[in-house]
Scaffold this motif. Structure first.
Motif, PDB file in Angstrom:
ATOM      1  N   THR A 238     -43.394  23.748   2.058  1.00  0.00           N
ATOM      2  CA  THR A 238     -43.752  24.471   0.838  1.00  0.00           C
ATOM      3  C   THR A 238     -42.589  25.315   0.345  1.00  0.00           C
ATOM      4  O   THR A 238     -42.665  25.867  -0.754  1.00  0.00           O
ATOM      5  CB  THR A 238     -44.957  25.388   1.087  1.00  0.00           C
ATOM      6  OG1 THR A 238     -44.615  26.356   2.081  1.00  0.00           O
ATOM      7  CG2 THR A 238     -46.155  24.577   1.554  1.00  0.00           C
ATOM      8  N   HIS A 261     -42.965  20.580  -8.996  1.00  0.00           N
ATOM      9  CA  HIS A 261     -42.723  21.757  -9.809  1.00  0.00           C
ATOM     10  C   HIS A 261     -42.222  22.894  -8.919  1.00  0.00           C
ATOM     11  O   HIS A 261     -42.771  23.136  -7.847  1.00  0.00           O
ATOM     12  CB  HIS A 261     -44.002  22.188 -10.536  1.00  0.00           C
ATOM     13  CG  HIS A 261     -44.504  21.180 -11.520  1.00  0.00           C
ATOM     14  ND1 HIS A 261     -45.373  20.167 -11.151  1.00  0.00           N
ATOM     15  CD2 HIS A 261     -44.258  21.019 -12.839  1.00  0.00           C
ATOM     16  CE1 HIS A 261     -45.645  19.427 -12.213  1.00  0.00           C
ATOM     17  NE2 HIS A 261     -44.975  19.916 -13.250  1.00  0.00           N
ATOM     18  N   GLU A 264     -44.138  26.210  -8.160  1.00  0.00           N
ATOM     19  CA  GLU A 264     -45.563  25.985  -7.891  1.00  0.00           C
ATOM     20  C   GLU A 264     -45.787  25.069  -6.695  1.00  0.00           C
ATOM     21  O   GLU A 264     -46.658  25.337  -5.851  1.00  0.00           O
ATOM     22  CB  GLU A 264     -46.259  25.415  -9.137  1.00  0.00           C
ATOM     23  CG  GLU A 264     -46.304  26.380 -10.303  1.00  0.00           C
ATOM     24  CD  GLU A 264     -45.026  26.380 -11.128  1.00  0.00           C
ATOM     25  OE1 GLU A 264     -44.946  27.162 -12.098  1.00  0.00           O
ATOM     26  OE2 GLU A 264     -44.103  25.599 -10.800  1.00  0.00           O
ATOM     27  N   ASP A 265     -45.011  23.987  -6.602  1.00  0.00           N
ATOM     28  CA  ASP A 265     -45.151  23.065  -5.475  1.00  0.00           C
ATOM     29  C   ASP A 265     -44.159  23.355  -4.353  1.00  0.00           C
ATOM     30  O   ASP A 265     -44.401  23.010  -3.194  1.00  0.00           O
ATOM     31  CB  ASP A 265     -44.910  21.620  -5.942  1.00  0.00           C
ATOM     32  CG  ASP A 265     -45.922  21.168  -6.971  1.00  0.00           C
ATOM     33  OD1 ASP A 265     -47.110  21.512  -6.811  1.00  0.00           O
ATOM     34  OD2 ASP A 265     -45.533  20.487  -7.937  1.00  0.00           O
ATOM     35  N   SER A 267     -41.123  26.384  -3.266  1.00  0.00           N
ATOM     36  CA  SER A 267     -40.251  27.533  -3.498  1.00  0.00           C
ATOM     37  C   SER A 267     -38.849  27.205  -2.998  1.00  0.00           C
ATOM     38  O   SER A 267     -38.671  26.438  -2.049  1.00  0.00           O
ATOM     39  CB  SER A 267     -40.795  28.768  -2.777  1.00  0.00           C
ATOM     40  OG  SER A 267     -41.898  29.306  -3.464  1.00  0.00           O
ATOM     41  N   SER A 326     -36.975  33.193 -10.331  1.00  0.00           N
ATOM     42  CA  SER A 326     -38.287  32.562 -10.523  1.00  0.00           C
ATOM     43  C   SER A 326     -38.519  31.297  -9.708  1.00  0.00           C
ATOM     44  O   SER A 326     -39.546  30.639  -9.854  1.00  0.00           O
ATOM     45  CB  SER A 326     -38.496  32.237 -12.009  1.00  0.00           C
ATOM     46  OG  SER A 326     -37.467  31.386 -12.493  1.00  0.00           O
ATOM     47  N   SER A 327     -37.579  30.933  -8.816  1.00  0.00           N
ATOM     48  CA  SER A 327     -37.761  29.707  -8.024  1.00  0.00           C
ATOM     49  C   SER A 327     -38.617  29.920  -6.787  1.00  0.00           C
ATOM     50  O   SER A 327     -38.887  28.966  -6.050  1.00  0.00           O
ATOM     51  CB  SER A 327     -36.403  29.149  -7.590  1.00  0.00           C
ATOM     52  OG  SER A 327     -35.780  30.040  -6.668  1.00  0.00           O
ATOM     53  N   LEU A 329     -42.228  31.697  -5.040  1.00  0.00           N
ATOM     54  CA  LEU A 329     -43.569  32.125  -5.426  1.00  0.00           C
ATOM     55  C   LEU A 329     -44.408  32.381  -4.190  1.00  0.00           C
ATOM     56  O   LEU A 329     -44.332  31.657  -3.197  1.00  0.00           O
ATOM     57  CB  LEU A 329     -44.226  31.026  -6.282  1.00  0.00           C
ATOM     58  CG  LEU A 329     -45.634  31.277  -6.802  1.00  0.00           C
ATOM     59  CD1 LEU A 329     -45.595  32.361  -7.878  1.00  0.00           C
ATOM     60  CD2 LEU A 329     -46.209  29.991  -7.383  1.00  0.00           C
ATOM     61  N   ARG A 331     -47.798  32.370  -2.011  1.00  0.00           N
ATOM     62  CA  ARG A 331     -48.971  31.511  -1.827  1.00  0.00           C
ATOM     63  C   ARG A 331     -48.967  30.309  -2.779  1.00  0.00           C
ATOM     64  O   ARG A 331     -49.806  30.190  -3.666  1.00  0.00           O
ATOM     65  CB  ARG A 331     -50.268  32.310  -2.053  1.00  0.00           C
ATOM     66  CG  ARG A 331     -50.499  33.406  -1.033  1.00  0.00           C
ATOM     67  CD  ARG A 331     -51.928  33.895  -1.082  1.00  0.00           C
ATOM     68  NE  ARG A 331     -52.129  35.015  -0.191  1.00  0.00           N
ATOM     69  CZ  ARG A 331     -52.072  36.290  -0.575  1.00  0.00           C
ATOM     70  NH1 ARG A 331     -51.845  36.587  -1.835  1.00  0.00           N
ATOM     71  NH2 ARG A 331     -52.267  37.258   0.289  1.00  0.00           N
ATOM     72  N   PRO A 332     -48.005  29.406  -2.614  1.00  0.00           N
ATOM     73  CA  PRO A 332     -47.990  28.206  -3.453  1.00  0.00           C
ATOM     74  C   PRO A 332     -49.070  27.227  -3.020  1.00  0.00           C
ATOM     75  O   PRO A 332     -49.743  27.426  -2.016  1.00  0.00           O
ATOM     76  CB  PRO A 332     -46.594  27.623  -3.195  1.00  0.00           C
ATOM     77  CG  PRO A 332     -46.327  28.025  -1.783  1.00  0.00           C
ATOM     78  CD  PRO A 332     -46.948  29.394  -1.615  1.00  0.00           C
ATOM     79  N   LYS A 333     -49.191  26.155  -3.788  1.00  0.00           N
ATOM     80  CA  LYS A 333     -50.136  25.093  -3.406  1.00  0.00           C
ATOM     81  C   LYS A 333     -49.645  24.447  -2.126  1.00  0.00           C
ATOM     82  O   LYS A 333     -48.483  24.114  -1.979  1.00  0.00           O
ATOM     83  CB  LYS A 333     -50.229  24.031  -4.514  1.00  0.00           C
ATOM     84  CG  LYS A 333     -50.725  24.590  -5.832  1.00  0.00           C
ATOM     85  CD  LYS A 333     -50.661  23.514  -6.899  1.00  0.00           C
ATOM     86  CE  LYS A 333     -51.083  24.069  -8.254  1.00  0.00           C
ATOM     87  NZ  LYS A 333     -50.981  23.043  -9.322  1.00  0.00           N
TER      88      LYS A 333
END
Length: 337
Positions: A238, A261, A264-265, A267, A326-327, A329, A331-333
């Motif tokens: 992730t 992404h 989102e998908d 980091s 911004s790359s 995040l 708790r991503p999916k």
């Protein structure tokens, strides 16, 4: 035909020494005379003879920089900042991509005042004999250059990777990959691998969740191929830490083309703290020494050992900084893809 100081003196109707003093901004020359000489020199396209000047001052006001390649963005950015830092002190930079031993011989003939060495040590060169020079030399990490006035300046790469793992772990990531050149011959790259593994263990990652994908190089192509390898994994991480800017750029292109992404998908954190990471398709979080600070430290170390009359040894290791963008995040999916 090259214009000389004697030519300027004849046309200006002054002595040779007056022209020399005027071009060196001496207060002994009247302002009007100085301005007339400087303007005439510019009109004639006069360029100072560095070799002759160095015979008088015993300094050439030049610094030689040894590079392994002109293709890597982070290296080019760093050398550009070094050039700026030295130019502020009146020095000019000469670049060479010759092998280190050949570059040192060239710089000795040119009588440069100092040398800065960036060297990628290949497996074949790992046990090569060191090249000794009396010219003050600064090495960025390990190199084959040695001498009585020598400085080593580098980033704490191991600490940088540990910081990146801790950061991603704090965002909730439990499956983190490192993508970079993991060949054993390169001590600089092995520091990154060691830092990644140590911090992964400290953060509780298991053998299955701490993944190393060896890019086997630091170019854009190596990063792109590593990105394709990641896309082929049955269970993907992730979060990813990449080991160099060009690897990051190639990797990001591959995963975006593959339909993922960021963040989102996936980091992403990149080693090499340069502004260009902010200009990629997704602004990428950086870890490492800020490039301007790194360049200033290199220039300062060189100036310090050049000022020494006798033998001098200096080591300066920079602490890393993490620049969040911004790359990455929280708790991503997570899931199988």
């Amino acid at each position: 035909m090259n214009v000389t100081i004697k030519d300027i003196a004849r046309l200006a109707g002054v002595s040779y020494s007056t022209v020399s003093k005027a071009l060196n901004d001496s207060p002994l020359v009247k302002p009007d005379t100085k301005r007339r000489i400087v303007e005439l020199a510019a009109q004639l396209g006069y360029e100072p003879n560095l070799a002759a000047k160095s015979l008088v001052s015993r300094r050439s006001m030049t610094v030689g920089v040894v590079l392994p390649s002109l293709e890597r963005v982070a290296l080019s950015v760093l050398v550009s900042r070094i050039n700026d830092a030295l130019a502020e002190r009146g020095y000019e930079v000469i670049l060479s991509i010759l092998p280190p031993a050949s570059a040192v011989r060239l710089f000795q003939r040119l009588q440069v005042d100092g040398i800065i060495v960036f060297e990628d040590i290949t497996p074949e060169e790992r046990h090569a004999e060191p090249v000794t020079t009396n010219i003050p030399a600064v090495s960025i990490g390990s190199s084959h250059i040695a001498g009585p006035r020598y400085a080593l300046v580098d980033v704490k790469r191991k600490d940088a990777l540990k910081e990146a793992v801790r950061y991603l772990s704090s965002l909730g990531h439990t499956r983190i990959a490192y993508i970079g050149d993991a060949r054993e011959a390169d001590a600089k790259q092995q520091e990154k691998v060691a830092g990644y593994l140590e911090s992964a263990f400290e953060c509780g990652l298991t053998a299955d969740s701490a993944i190393i994908l060896n890019s086997r190089g630091n170019t854009w192509r190596h990063g792109f191929e590593a990105g394709r390898m990641l896309l082929a994994l049955e269970i993907r991480p992730t979060a990813v830490i990449t080991g160099a800017f060009d690897v990051t750029a190639g990797f990001l292109r591959a995963v975006l083309d593959g339909g993922l992404h960021v963040p989102e998908d996936l980091s992403l954190v990149s080693y090499d703290n340069i502004p260009q990471l902010e200009e990629l398709d997704v602004p990428v979080t950086a870890v490492g020494a800020p490039v301007t600070l790194f360049a200033e430290r290199i220039a300062a170390a060189l100036l310090q050992i050049m000022a020494e009359n006798g033998p001098s040894r200096l080591t300066s290791l920079l602490d890393p900084r993490l620049e969040e963008r911004s790359s990455s995040l929280k708790r991503p999916k997570i899931g199988k893809r």
